[in-house]
Design a protein around this motif. Structure first.
Motif, PDB file in Angstrom:
ATOM      1  N   ASP A  42       0.838  -1.208   0.000  1.00 62.15           N
ATOM      2  CA  ASP A  42       0.000   0.000   0.000  1.00 62.15           C
ATOM      3  C   ASP A  42       0.868   1.252   0.000  1.00 62.15           C
ATOM      4  O   ASP A  42       0.612   2.213  -0.728  1.00 62.15           O
ATOM      5  N   ILE A  43       1.888   1.237   0.848  1.00 60.69           N
ATOM      6  CA  ILE A  43       2.782   2.396   0.979  1.00 60.69           C
ATOM      7  C   ILE A  43       3.542   2.626  -0.319  1.00 60.69           C
ATOM      8  O   ILE A  43       3.660   3.756  -0.795  1.00 60.69           O
ATOM      9  N   ALA A  44       4.044   1.545  -0.901  1.00 56.47           N
ATOM     10  CA  ALA A  44       4.773   1.654  -2.167  1.00 56.47           C
ATOM     11  C   ALA A  44       3.887   2.258  -3.250  1.00 56.47           C
ATOM     12  O   ALA A  44       4.311   3.171  -3.974  1.00 56.47           O
ATOM     13  N   ALA A  45       2.663   1.773  -3.347  1.00 54.79           N
ATOM     14  CA  ALA A  45       1.734   2.283  -4.366  1.00 54.79           C
ATOM     15  C   ALA A  45       1.440   3.761  -4.141  1.00 54.79           C
ATOM     16  O   ALA A  45       1.385   4.541  -5.095  1.00 54.79           O
ATOM     17  N   GLU A  46       1.266   4.154  -2.895  1.00 56.62           N
ATOM     18  CA  GLU A  46       0.984   5.554  -2.574  1.00 56.62           C
ATOM     19  C   GLU A  46       2.148   6.460  -2.981  1.00 56.62           C
ATOM     20  O   GLU A  46       1.956   7.604  -3.373  1.00 56.62           O
ATOM     21  N   CYS A  47       3.362   5.923  -2.906  1.00 61.33           N
ATOM     22  CA  CYS A  47       4.563   6.691  -3.281  1.00 61.33           C
ATOM     23  C   CYS A  47       4.858   6.615  -4.772  1.00 61.33           C
ATOM     24  O   CYS A  47       5.778   7.276  -5.254  1.00 61.33           O
ATOM     25  N   GLY A  48       4.144   5.777  -5.488  1.00 59.32           N
ATOM     26  CA  GLY A  48       4.426   5.604  -6.906  1.00 59.32           C
ATOM     27  C   GLY A  48       5.618   4.692  -7.149  1.00 59.32           C
ATOM     28  O   GLY A  48       6.265   4.765  -8.180  1.00 59.32           O
ATOM     29  N   LEU A  49       5.902   3.823  -6.170  1.00 62.99           N
ATOM     30  CA  LEU A  49       7.013   2.889  -6.280  1.00 62.99           C
ATOM     31  C   LEU A  49       6.480   1.466  -6.366  1.00 62.99           C
ATOM     32  O   LEU A  49       5.364   1.195  -5.943  1.00 62.99           O
ATOM     33  N   GLY A  50       7.304   0.588  -6.864  1.00 59.05           N
ATOM     34  CA  GLY A  50       7.022  -0.827  -6.738  1.00 59.05           C
ATOM     35  C   GLY A  50       7.551  -1.279  -5.390  1.00 59.05           C
ATOM     36  O   GLY A  50       8.274  -0.550  -4.709  1.00 59.05           O
ATOM     37  N   LEU A  51       7.216  -2.478  -5.009  1.00 60.55           N
ATOM     38  CA  LEU A  51       7.678  -2.984  -3.721  1.00 60.55           C
ATOM     39  C   LEU A  51       9.203  -3.082  -3.679  1.00 60.55           C
ATOM     40  O   LEU A  51       9.824  -2.753  -2.656  1.00 60.55           O
ATOM     41  N   ALA A  52       9.815  -3.477  -4.788  1.00 61.18           N
ATOM     42  CA  ALA A  52      11.282  -3.543  -4.833  1.00 61.18           C
ATOM     43  C   ALA A  52      11.893  -2.154  -4.678  1.00 61.18           C
ATOM     44  O   ALA A  52      12.904  -1.988  -3.991  1.00 61.18           O
ATOM     45  N   GLY A  53      11.275  -1.158  -5.290  1.00 64.74           N
ATOM     46  CA  GLY A  53      11.761   0.217  -5.141  1.00 64.74           C
ATOM     47  C   GLY A  53      11.651   0.702  -3.716  1.00 64.74           C
ATOM     48  O   GLY A  53      12.537   1.398  -3.212  1.00 64.74           O
ATOM     49  N   HIS A  55      11.794  -1.212  -1.090  1.00 62.38           N
ATOM     50  CA  HIS A  55      12.810  -1.936  -0.320  1.00 62.38           C
ATOM     51  C   HIS A  55      14.231  -1.423  -0.554  1.00 62.38           C
ATOM     52  O   HIS A  55      15.128  -1.767   0.213  1.00 62.38           O
ATOM     53  N   ARG A  56      14.435  -0.613  -1.563  1.00 59.91           N
ATOM     54  CA  ARG A  56      15.748   0.022  -1.733  1.00 59.91           C
ATOM     55  C   ARG A  56      16.004   1.031  -0.617  1.00 59.91           C
ATOM     56  O   ARG A  56      17.133   1.373  -0.321  1.00 59.91           O
ATOM     57  N   HIS A  57      14.924   1.524  -0.022  1.00 60.51           N
ATOM     58  CA  HIS A  57      15.035   2.582   0.985  1.00 60.51           C
ATOM     59  C   HIS A  57      14.741   2.099   2.408  1.00 60.51           C
ATOM     60  O   HIS A  57      15.297   2.636   3.359  1.00 60.51           O
ATOM     61  N   ILE A  58      13.867   1.131   2.536  1.00 59.27           N
ATOM     62  CA  ILE A  58      13.513   0.605   3.854  1.00 59.27           C
ATOM     63  C   ILE A  58      13.360  -0.910   3.778  1.00 59.27           C
ATOM     64  O   ILE A  58      13.086  -1.455   2.709  1.00 59.27           O
ATOM     65  N   GLU A  59      13.531  -1.577   4.926  1.00 59.70           N
ATOM     66  CA  GLU A  59      13.345  -3.030   4.962  1.00 59.70           C
ATOM     67  C   GLU A  59      11.929  -3.412   5.358  1.00 59.70           C
ATOM     68  O   GLU A  59      11.363  -4.350   4.816  1.00 59.70           O
ATOM     69  N   ASP A  60      11.384  -2.690   6.349  1.00 59.70           N
ATOM     70  CA  ASP A  60      10.077  -3.068   6.866  1.00 59.70           C
ATOM     71  C   ASP A  60       9.374  -1.852   7.465  1.00 59.70           C
ATOM     72  O   ASP A  60       9.903  -0.744   7.439  1.00 59.70           O
ATOM     73  N   ARG A  61       8.186  -2.080   8.016  1.00 59.49           N
ATOM     74  CA  ARG A  61       7.416  -0.969   8.576  1.00 59.49           C
ATOM     75  C   ARG A  61       8.101  -0.372   9.801  1.00 59.49           C
ATOM     76  O   ARG A  61       7.901   0.794  10.105  1.00 59.49           O
ATOM     77  N   TYR A  62       8.893  -1.169  10.502  1.00 58.87           N
ATOM     78  CA  TYR A  62       9.610  -0.646  11.666  1.00 58.87           C
ATOM     79  C   TYR A  62      10.641   0.407  11.255  1.00 58.87           C
ATOM     80  O   TYR A  62      10.902   1.345  11.990  1.00 58.87           O
ATOM     81  N   ASP A  63      11.225   0.241  10.077  1.00 63.57           N
ATOM     82  CA  ASP A  63      12.138   1.268   9.555  1.00 63.57           C
ATOM     83  C   ASP A  63      11.400   2.593   9.366  1.00 63.57           C
ATOM     84  O   ASP A  63      11.954   3.661   9.609  1.00 63.57           O
ATOM     85  N   ILE A  64      10.150   2.513   8.929  1.00 58.65           N
ATOM     86  CA  ILE A  64       9.348   3.729   8.744  1.00 58.65           C
ATOM     87  C   ILE A  64       9.123   4.409  10.085  1.00 58.65           C
ATOM     88  O   ILE A  64       9.269   5.628  10.210  1.00 58.65           O
TER      89      ILE A  64
END
Length: 84
Positions: A42-53, A55-64
């Motif tokens: 959901d977060i990736a889609a909201e940012c206009g990223l794919g899930l792999a994109g 994950h280039r910046h964060i590993e999981d929701r705890y990182d957020i």
């Protein structure tokens, strides 16, 4: 001869600070759906990223949550300095 189909590519402007955009998207979605019902997809889609994109910046929701905590710390420190 059949024409070749071109692959559709995602054309979204990259945010200047992807991590800040991810945190903002996560907070907006959590406000609507609740944190436990907000997935990384959901977060990736909201940012206009794919899930792999994402994950280039964060590993999981705890990182957020960690990034959000750091932002809050910076904001508090900046306002304390500004108040002097």
């Amino acid at each position: 001869m059949a024409a070749k189909k071109s692959k559709k590519t995602r054309k979204s402007a990259k945010p200047a600070d992807p991590k800040a955009a991810i945190v903002a998207a996560a907070l907006a979605l959590a406000a609507k759906k609740g944190w436990h019902d907000t997935s990384l997809g959901d977060i990736a889609a909201e940012c206009g990223l794919g899930l792999a994109g994402l994950h280039r910046h964060i590993e999981d929701r705890y990182d957020i949550l960690t990034l959000y905590g750091k932002k809050l710390d910076q904001d508090v420190m900046q306002s304390a300095v500004s108040a002097d």
